[in-house]
Design a protein around this motif. Structure first.
Motif, PDB file in Angstrom:
ATOM      1  N   LEU A 179       3.736  -1.471   3.837  1.00  0.00           N
ATOM      2  CA  LEU A 179       3.227  -0.097   3.825  1.00  0.00           C
ATOM      3  C   LEU A 179       4.342   0.897   3.538  1.00  0.00           C
ATOM      4  N   TYR A 180       4.079   1.777   2.573  1.00  0.00           N
ATOM      5  CA  TYR A 180       5.044   2.830   2.240  1.00  0.00           C
ATOM      6  C   TYR A 180       4.806   3.963   3.235  1.00  0.00           C
ATOM      7  N   ALA A 181       5.715   4.095   4.183  1.00  0.00           N
ATOM      8  CA  ALA A 181       5.508   5.067   5.257  1.00  0.00           C
ATOM      9  C   ALA A 181       6.341   6.330   5.066  1.00  0.00           C
ATOM     10  N   PHE A 182       7.511   6.193   4.415  1.00  0.00           N
ATOM     11  CA  PHE A 182       8.383   7.357   4.235  1.00  0.00           C
ATOM     12  C   PHE A 182       9.363   7.043   3.117  1.00  0.00           C
ATOM     13  N   SER A 183       9.365   7.882   2.100  1.00  0.00           N
ATOM     14  CA  SER A 183      10.227   7.607   0.946  1.00  0.00           C
ATOM     15  C   SER A 183      11.547   8.361   1.065  1.00  0.00           C
ATOM     16  N   THR A 184      12.508   7.929   0.278  1.00  0.00           N
ATOM     17  CA  THR A 184      13.784   8.647   0.207  1.00  0.00           C
ATOM     18  C   THR A 184      13.521  10.120  -0.133  1.00  0.00           C
ATOM     19  N   GLU A 185      12.590  10.323  -1.061  1.00  0.00           N
ATOM     20  CA  GLU A 185      12.261  11.687  -1.512  1.00  0.00           C
ATOM     21  C   GLU A 185      11.596  12.509  -0.399  1.00  0.00           C
ATOM     22  N   ASN A 186      10.938  11.839   0.518  1.00  0.00           N
ATOM     23  CA  ASN A 186      10.260  12.559   1.607  1.00  0.00           C
ATOM     24  C   ASN A 186      11.238  13.293   2.540  1.00  0.00           C
ATOM     25  N   TRP A 187      12.513  12.907   2.492  1.00  0.00           N
ATOM     26  CA  TRP A 187      13.512  13.646   3.292  1.00  0.00           C
ATOM     27  C   TRP A 187      13.579  15.109   2.864  1.00  0.00           C
ATOM     28  N   ASN A 188      13.130  15.395   1.647  1.00  0.00           N
ATOM     29  CA  ASN A 188      13.175  16.773   1.142  1.00  0.00           C
ATOM     30  C   ASN A 188      12.000  17.636   1.610  1.00  0.00           C
ATOM     31  N   ARG A 189      11.134  17.091   2.427  1.00  0.00           N
ATOM     32  CA  ARG A 189      10.009  17.890   2.944  1.00  0.00           C
ATOM     33  C   ARG A 189      10.512  18.870   4.000  1.00  0.00           C
ATOM     34  N   PRO A 190       9.677  19.856   4.370  1.00  0.00           N
ATOM     35  CA  PRO A 190      10.110  20.791   5.415  1.00  0.00           C
ATOM     36  C   PRO A 190      10.566  20.051   6.668  1.00  0.00           C
ATOM     37  N   ILE A 237      -2.192  -1.102  -3.638  1.00  0.00           N
ATOM     38  CA  ILE A 237      -3.256  -0.117  -3.414  1.00  0.00           C
ATOM     39  C   ILE A 237      -2.606   1.250  -3.209  1.00  0.00           C
ATOM     40  N   ARG A 238      -3.120   2.269  -3.884  1.00  0.00           N
ATOM     41  CA  ARG A 238      -2.691   3.632  -3.558  1.00  0.00           C
ATOM     42  C   ARG A 238      -3.931   4.477  -3.273  1.00  0.00           C
ATOM     43  N   THR A 239      -3.898   5.163  -2.155  1.00  0.00           N
ATOM     44  CA  THR A 239      -5.005   6.056  -1.797  1.00  0.00           C
ATOM     45  C   THR A 239      -4.737   7.453  -2.342  1.00  0.00           C
ATOM     46  N   GLN A 249      -2.213   8.497  -9.326  1.00  0.00           N
ATOM     47  CA  GLN A 249      -1.991   7.242 -10.032  1.00  0.00           C
ATOM     48  C   GLN A 249      -0.549   7.162 -10.480  1.00  0.00           C
ATOM     49  N   ARG A 250       0.332   6.959  -9.519  1.00  0.00           N
ATOM     50  CA  ARG A 250       1.749   6.747  -9.826  1.00  0.00           C
ATOM     51  C   ARG A 250       2.365   5.853  -8.761  1.00  0.00           C
ATOM     52  N   ILE A 251       3.583   5.398  -9.065  1.00  0.00           N
ATOM     53  CA  ILE A 251       4.249   4.412  -8.200  1.00  0.00           C
ATOM     54  C   ILE A 251       5.193   5.098  -7.201  1.00  0.00           C
ATOM     55  N   SER A 252       5.642   6.302  -7.509  1.00  0.00           N
ATOM     56  CA  SER A 252       6.492   7.074  -6.597  1.00  0.00           C
ATOM     57  C   SER A 252       7.679   6.278  -6.036  1.00  0.00           C
ATOM     58  N   ASN A 253       8.365   5.565  -6.935  1.00  0.00           N
ATOM     59  CA  ASN A 253       9.610   4.895  -6.525  1.00  0.00           C
ATOM     60  C   ASN A 253       9.403   3.792  -5.481  1.00  0.00           C
ATOM     61  N   ILE A 310       0.835  -1.215   0.000  1.00  0.00           N
ATOM     62  CA  ILE A 310       0.000   0.000   0.000  1.00  0.00           C
ATOM     63  C   ILE A 310       0.864   1.258   0.000  1.00  0.00           C
ATOM     64  N   ILE A 311       0.478   2.209  -0.836  1.00  0.00           N
ATOM     65  CA  ILE A 311       1.054   3.554  -0.783  1.00  0.00           C
ATOM     66  C   ILE A 311       0.046   4.411  -0.033  1.00  0.00           C
ATOM     67  N   MET A 312       0.383   4.709   1.198  1.00  0.00           N
ATOM     68  CA  MET A 312      -0.540   5.446   2.080  1.00  0.00           C
ATOM     69  C   MET A 312      -0.403   6.937   1.761  1.00  0.00           C
ATOM     70  N   ASP A 313      -1.296   7.449   0.948  1.00  0.00           N
ATOM     71  CA  ASP A 313      -1.120   8.826   0.480  1.00  0.00           C
ATOM     72  C   ASP A 313      -2.361   9.671   0.777  1.00  0.00           C
ATOM     73  N   GLY A 314      -2.136  10.961   0.950  1.00  0.00           N
ATOM     74  CA  GLY A 314      -3.251  11.899   1.085  1.00  0.00           C
ATOM     75  C   GLY A 314      -3.441  12.494   2.478  1.00  0.00           C
TER      76      GLY A 314
HETATM   77  C1  IPE Z   1       4.667   8.400  -1.602  1.00  0.00           C
HETATM   78  O1  IPE Z   1       3.853   9.496  -1.347  1.00  0.00           O
HETATM   79  C2  IPE Z   1       5.447   8.051  -0.379  1.00  0.00           C
HETATM   80  C3  IPE Z   1       4.656   7.580   0.754  1.00  0.00           C
HETATM   81  C4  IPE Z   1       3.391   7.332   0.770  1.00  0.00           C
HETATM   82  C5  IPE Z   1       5.398   7.349   1.951  1.00  0.00           C
HETATM   83  P1  IPE Z   1       4.296  10.971  -1.777  1.00  0.00           P
HETATM   84  O2  IPE Z   1       3.175  11.859  -1.393  1.00  0.00           O
HETATM   85  O3  IPE Z   1       5.618  11.287  -1.217  1.00  0.00           O
HETATM   86  O4  IPE Z   1       4.416  10.816  -3.353  1.00  0.00           O
HETATM   87  P2  IPE Z   1       4.420  11.892  -4.509  1.00  0.00           P
HETATM   88  O5  IPE Z   1       5.536  12.836  -4.207  1.00  0.00           O
HETATM   89  O6  IPE Z   1       3.103  12.580  -4.506  1.00  0.00           O
HETATM   90  O7  IPE Z   1       4.616  11.094  -5.747  1.00  0.00           O
END
Ligand code: IPE
Ligand code: IPE
Ligand code: MG
Length: 249
Positions: free
Chosen positions: A64-75, A190-192, A196-200, A20-24
């Motif tokens: 569960l996708y809880a935190f991505s490498t890219e998420n380190w770039n958030r505030p 599943i992505r919430t 509609q993307r895989i986000s790595n 699951i990509i827990m998004d939103g």
């Molecule tokens: C993907 O969600 C990562 C997690 C759910 C942990 P993001 O919100 O970071 O993905 P993008 O940036 O919209 O693709």
């Protein structure tokens, strides 16, 4: 809808592994006029309910996708709030994991996590290590390209040391160098949140997964939504390159 979809699930054709990509979370909070962190906090309930649902119907692996490498770039503030939430949630939820017989695992570049977080995580992993009902894997500081690059690095080292020959490298051997080596590939992703993307996420492992996108924001996701996704998955025809006729003969 809740009871309906659970009743339509064929227990003999369950996906073994659901990712699951827990998004939103952020958008959900914003809609309510709250800070993004409020969304993350409310996402915990969704995690609890989804894990419970997975155990209830017998899904063996939930990732569960809880935190991505890219998420380190958030505030910075959001990143530290997420890390704090992880520590507090893990310690609060250990009891529930034990009660449900769930083993916790984590994949990703865990060395990047703050010390307290890393330590808390390893404690729960150790405590739940003998549970056998289901395996819950958190993808933390995870990205698929990172994972695949790491695998390539390890393979190159093994080849240089002479413990493998380059010609021995095939898909099976390569998979053994991924962090998911002990799990089957997810049959269902599943992505919430309507994106509609895989986000790595799990690029290698999702090669033949069924993709399911729901507009629901993660804080509102519940086990009924998981059941609905699984019911939808069971209606798909997974052809793996073959024809429908081949499958049905
Ligand atoms: C993907 O969600 C990562 C997690 C759910 C942990 P993001 O919100 O970071 O993905 P993008 O940036 O919209 O693709
Ligand atoms: C998912 O929700 C949680 C993480 C990526 C950590 P987001 O924080 O990405 O929420 P949106 O997508 O911005 O609404
Ligand atoms: Mg998002």
């Amino acid at each position: 809808m809740t009871i309906d979809s659970k009743d339509t699930i064929d227990p003999l054709r369950l996906p073994q592994h659901v990712a699951i990509i827990m998004d939103g979370n952020g958008r959900w909070a914003k809609e309510k006029g709250k800070l993004r962190v409020f969304g993350h906090k409310n996402g915990v309930k969704a995690v609890r309910d989804t894990v419970e649902g997975a155990v209830e119907i017998g899904v063996k692996y939930l990732t569960l996708y809880a935190f991505s490498t890219e998420n380190w770039n958030r505030p910075k503030l959001e990143v530290s709030a997420l890390m704090e939430l992880l520590v507090s949630t893990l310690s609060k939820e250990t009891k529930t994991l034990m009660k449900n017989g769930v083993r916790l695992q984590a994949i990703g570049d865990l060395a990047q996590l703050p010390g307290r977080c890393y330590k808390g995580l390893q404690e729960v992993i150790a405590q739940t290590g003998n549970n056998t009902n289901s395996t819950l894997t958190l993808a933390l500081s995870y990205s698929a390209r990172w994972e695949i690059t790491e695998a390539a690095k390890q393979l190159a080292k093994a080849a240089l040391e002479g413990s493998i020959q380059p010609d021995e490298i095939d898909e099976k051997l390569f998979s053994q160098y991924l962090s998911t080596r002990d799990m089957p590939d997810p049959e269902l992703l599943i992505r919430t949140s309507g994106e509609q993307r895989i986000s790595n996420y799990l690029l290698w492992q999702l090669a033949y997964s069924e993709l399911y996108f729901t507009p629901k924001m993660w804080p509102e996701f519940r086990k009924a939504d998981l059941f609905e996704a699984i019911a939808a998955y069971q209606k798909r025809e997974r052809r793996f390159g073959m024809t429908s006729e081949q499958l049905n003969s």
